[in-house]
Design a protein around this motif. Structure first.
Motif, PDB file in Angstrom:
ATOM      1  N   GLU A  18      -3.753 -10.480   6.693  1.00  0.00           N
ATOM      2  CA  GLU A  18      -4.423 -11.456   5.829  1.00  0.00           C
ATOM      3  C   GLU A  18      -4.792 -10.877   4.466  1.00  0.00           C
ATOM      4  O   GLU A  18      -4.829 -11.582   3.469  1.00  0.00           O
ATOM      5  N   ALA A  19      -5.039  -9.586   4.423  1.00  0.00           N
ATOM      6  CA  ALA A  19      -5.397  -8.923   3.162  1.00  0.00           C
ATOM      7  C   ALA A  19      -4.170  -8.607   2.305  1.00  0.00           C
ATOM      8  O   ALA A  19      -4.308  -8.095   1.193  1.00  0.00           O
ATOM      9  N   GLY A  20      -2.982  -8.900   2.824  1.00  0.00           N
ATOM     10  CA  GLY A  20      -1.756  -8.580   2.093  1.00  0.00           C
ATOM     11  C   GLY A  20      -1.254  -7.180   2.374  1.00  0.00           C
ATOM     12  O   GLY A  20      -0.415  -6.651   1.638  1.00  0.00           O
ATOM     13  N   GLY A  21      -1.737  -6.589   3.459  1.00  0.00           N
ATOM     14  CA  GLY A  21      -1.367  -5.219   3.790  1.00  0.00           C
ATOM     15  C   GLY A  21       0.101  -5.034   4.127  1.00  0.00           C
ATOM     16  O   GLY A  21       0.687  -3.996   3.787  1.00  0.00           O
ATOM     17  N   ILE A  22       0.702  -6.012   4.774  1.00  0.00           N
ATOM     18  CA  ILE A  22       2.123  -5.896   5.110  1.00  0.00           C
ATOM     19  C   ILE A  22       2.938  -5.777   3.822  1.00  0.00           C
ATOM     20  O   ILE A  22       3.761  -4.874   3.664  1.00  0.00           O
ATOM     21  N   GLN A  23       2.693  -6.682   2.888  1.00  0.00           N
ATOM     22  CA  GLN A  23       3.433  -6.675   1.627  1.00  0.00           C
ATOM     23  C   GLN A  23       3.137  -5.422   0.814  1.00  0.00           C
ATOM     24  O   GLN A  23       4.034  -4.868   0.163  1.00  0.00           O
ATOM     25  N   ALA A  24       1.888  -4.953   0.848  1.00  0.00           N
ATOM     26  CA  ALA A  24       1.527  -3.751   0.094  1.00  0.00           C
ATOM     27  C   ALA A  24       2.252  -2.529   0.643  1.00  0.00           C
ATOM     28  O   ALA A  24       2.746  -1.690  -0.130  1.00  0.00           O
ATOM     29  N   VAL A  25       2.332  -2.412   1.952  1.00  0.00           N
ATOM     30  CA  VAL A  25       3.035  -1.282   2.567  1.00  0.00           C
ATOM     31  C   VAL A  25       4.511  -1.318   2.193  1.00  0.00           C
ATOM     32  O   VAL A  25       5.087  -0.310   1.768  1.00  0.00           O
ATOM     33  N   ILE A  26       5.128  -2.475   2.321  1.00  0.00           N
ATOM     34  CA  ILE A  26       6.558  -2.603   2.009  1.00  0.00           C
ATOM     35  C   ILE A  26       6.816  -2.315   0.533  1.00  0.00           C
ATOM     36  O   ILE A  26       7.764  -1.589   0.192  1.00  0.00           O
ATOM     37  N   ALA A  27       5.979  -2.841  -0.346  1.00  0.00           N
ATOM     38  CA  ALA A  27       6.144  -2.571  -1.778  1.00  0.00           C
ATOM     39  C   ALA A  27       5.986  -1.085  -2.075  1.00  0.00           C
ATOM     40  O   ALA A  27       6.742  -0.505  -2.869  1.00  0.00           O
ATOM     41  N   GLY A  28       5.016  -0.441  -1.431  1.00  0.00           N
ATOM     42  CA  GLY A  28       4.813   0.995  -1.612  1.00  0.00           C
ATOM     43  C   GLY A  28       5.994   1.803  -1.125  1.00  0.00           C
ATOM     44  O   GLY A  28       6.403   2.784  -1.763  1.00  0.00           O
ATOM     45  N   MET A  29       6.568   1.395   0.005  1.00  0.00           N
ATOM     46  CA  MET A  29       7.747   2.089   0.538  1.00  0.00           C
ATOM     47  C   MET A  29       8.924   1.939  -0.409  1.00  0.00           C
ATOM     48  O   MET A  29       9.647   2.904  -0.673  1.00  0.00           O
ATOM     49  N   ARG A  30       9.115   0.754  -0.939  1.00  0.00           N
ATOM     50  CA  ARG A  30      10.247   0.508  -1.850  1.00  0.00           C
ATOM     51  C   ARG A  30      10.080   1.260  -3.167  1.00  0.00           C
ATOM     52  O   ARG A  30      11.045   1.790  -3.707  1.00  0.00           O
ATOM     53  N   ALA A  31       8.873   1.285  -3.689  1.00  0.00           N
ATOM     54  CA  ALA A  31       8.629   1.936  -4.986  1.00  0.00           C
ATOM     55  C   ALA A  31       8.606   3.458  -4.886  1.00  0.00           C
ATOM     56  O   ALA A  31       8.726   4.144  -5.899  1.00  0.00           O
ATOM     57  N   ASN A  32       8.459   3.992  -3.685  1.00  0.00           N
ATOM     58  CA  ASN A  32       8.357   5.437  -3.481  1.00  0.00           C
ATOM     59  C   ASN A  32       9.328   5.884  -2.396  1.00  0.00           C
ATOM     60  O   ASN A  32       8.972   6.624  -1.482  1.00  0.00           O
ATOM     61  N   SER A  33      10.563   5.459  -2.531  1.00  0.00           N
ATOM     62  CA  SER A  33      11.555   5.719  -1.486  1.00  0.00           C
ATOM     63  C   SER A  33      11.810   7.206  -1.260  1.00  0.00           C
ATOM     64  O   SER A  33      12.193   7.609  -0.164  1.00  0.00           O
ATOM     65  N   GLU A  34      11.564   8.024  -2.281  1.00  0.00           N
ATOM     66  CA  GLU A  34      11.792   9.461  -2.158  1.00  0.00           C
ATOM     67  C   GLU A  34      10.629  10.192  -1.483  1.00  0.00           C
ATOM     68  O   GLU A  34      10.763  11.356  -1.106  1.00  0.00           O
ATOM     69  N   ALA A  35       9.505   9.539  -1.318  1.00  0.00           N
ATOM     70  CA  ALA A  35       8.295  10.177  -0.788  1.00  0.00           C
ATOM     71  C   ALA A  35       8.266  10.072   0.739  1.00  0.00           C
ATOM     72  O   ALA A  35       7.989   9.009   1.303  1.00  0.00           O
ATOM     73  N   GLU A  36       8.529  11.176   1.399  1.00  0.00           N
ATOM     74  CA  GLU A  36       8.618  11.198   2.861  1.00  0.00           C
ATOM     75  C   GLU A  36       7.342  10.695   3.528  1.00  0.00           C
ATOM     76  O   GLU A  36       7.404   9.911   4.478  1.00  0.00           O
ATOM     77  N   LEU A  37       6.176  11.130   3.059  1.00  0.00           N
ATOM     78  CA  LEU A  37       4.933  10.715   3.714  1.00  0.00           C
ATOM     79  C   LEU A  37       4.643   9.230   3.525  1.00  0.00           C
ATOM     80  O   LEU A  37       4.053   8.589   4.404  1.00  0.00           O
ATOM     81  N   VAL A  38       5.060   8.665   2.401  1.00  0.00           N
ATOM     82  CA  VAL A  38       4.908   7.219   2.223  1.00  0.00           C
ATOM     83  C   VAL A  38       5.766   6.502   3.257  1.00  0.00           C
ATOM     84  O   VAL A  38       5.313   5.548   3.902  1.00  0.00           O
ATOM     85  N   GLN A  39       6.987   6.976   3.439  1.00  0.00           N
ATOM     86  CA  GLN A  39       7.883   6.346   4.411  1.00  0.00           C
ATOM     87  C   GLN A  39       7.361   6.510   5.840  1.00  0.00           C
ATOM     88  O   GLN A  39       7.365   5.564   6.620  1.00  0.00           O
ATOM     89  N   GLU A  40       6.905   7.705   6.158  1.00  0.00           N
ATOM     90  CA  GLU A  40       6.400   7.956   7.513  1.00  0.00           C
ATOM     91  C   GLU A  40       5.191   7.073   7.824  1.00  0.00           C
ATOM     92  O   GLU A  40       5.147   6.387   8.850  1.00  0.00           O
TER      93      GLU A  40
END
Length: 156
Positions: A50-72
């Protein structure tokens, strides 16, 4: 602890910070990690969504595809959220399947990304032919088998 974070408006604050600092890997890593921890309690999965967390996580993963810890942590957060009642459809509708597979493909040497990605895809595939086909089309089954072969001794 998770309940205290939720009651204090922490989920909304984390999501706002992730949106504001989309290109900053450290913010995304910590944001995904926080949402991962909060959503480990199934009763808080709805609040994260409800807070938009799903979209925020996906956007963060897409914008930081090279960052292993973001992906993990992103894969783990999406896995945890998807364990809530009806949440797997919401994660998939937001593009979670593709974000997870992309993360797994970009970080094939990371046991953390591979294990959390596999778990998330397992949850998203549960009792849904439509989502299973989407996982297949996104390259998910290839990513899963590569990860399982590479890290076959991790779970023994």
């Amino acid at each position: 602890k998770e309940a205290d974070v939720v009651r204090a408006g922490g989920v909304e604050a984390v999501v706002a910070g992730m949106r504001e600092h989309l290109g900053e890997g450290s913010v995304q890593h910590l944001g995904c990690g926080t949402l991962r921890n909060v959503s480990a309690k199934v009763e808080f999965a709805e609040r994260v969504a409800e807070a938009g967390g799903i979209q925020a996580v996906i956007a963060g993963m897409r914008a930081n595809s090279e960052a292993e810890l973001v992906q993990e942590h992103g894969c783990a957060a999406l896995w945890n959220v998807s364990m809530g009642a009806g949440m797997e459809a919401r994660v998939a509708a937001a593009g979670g399947i593709e974000a997870i597979v992309d993360g797994m493909q970009a970080h094939m040497s990371s046991s953390g990304v591979q294990s959390h990605g596999c778990g998330a895809l397992w949850s998203l595939s549960w009792e849904s032919k439509e989502r299973q086909v989407r996982i297949w089309r996104a390259g998910g089954f290839k990513a899963i088998t590569r990860g399982m072969k590479r890290f076959r001794n991790v779970c023994e």
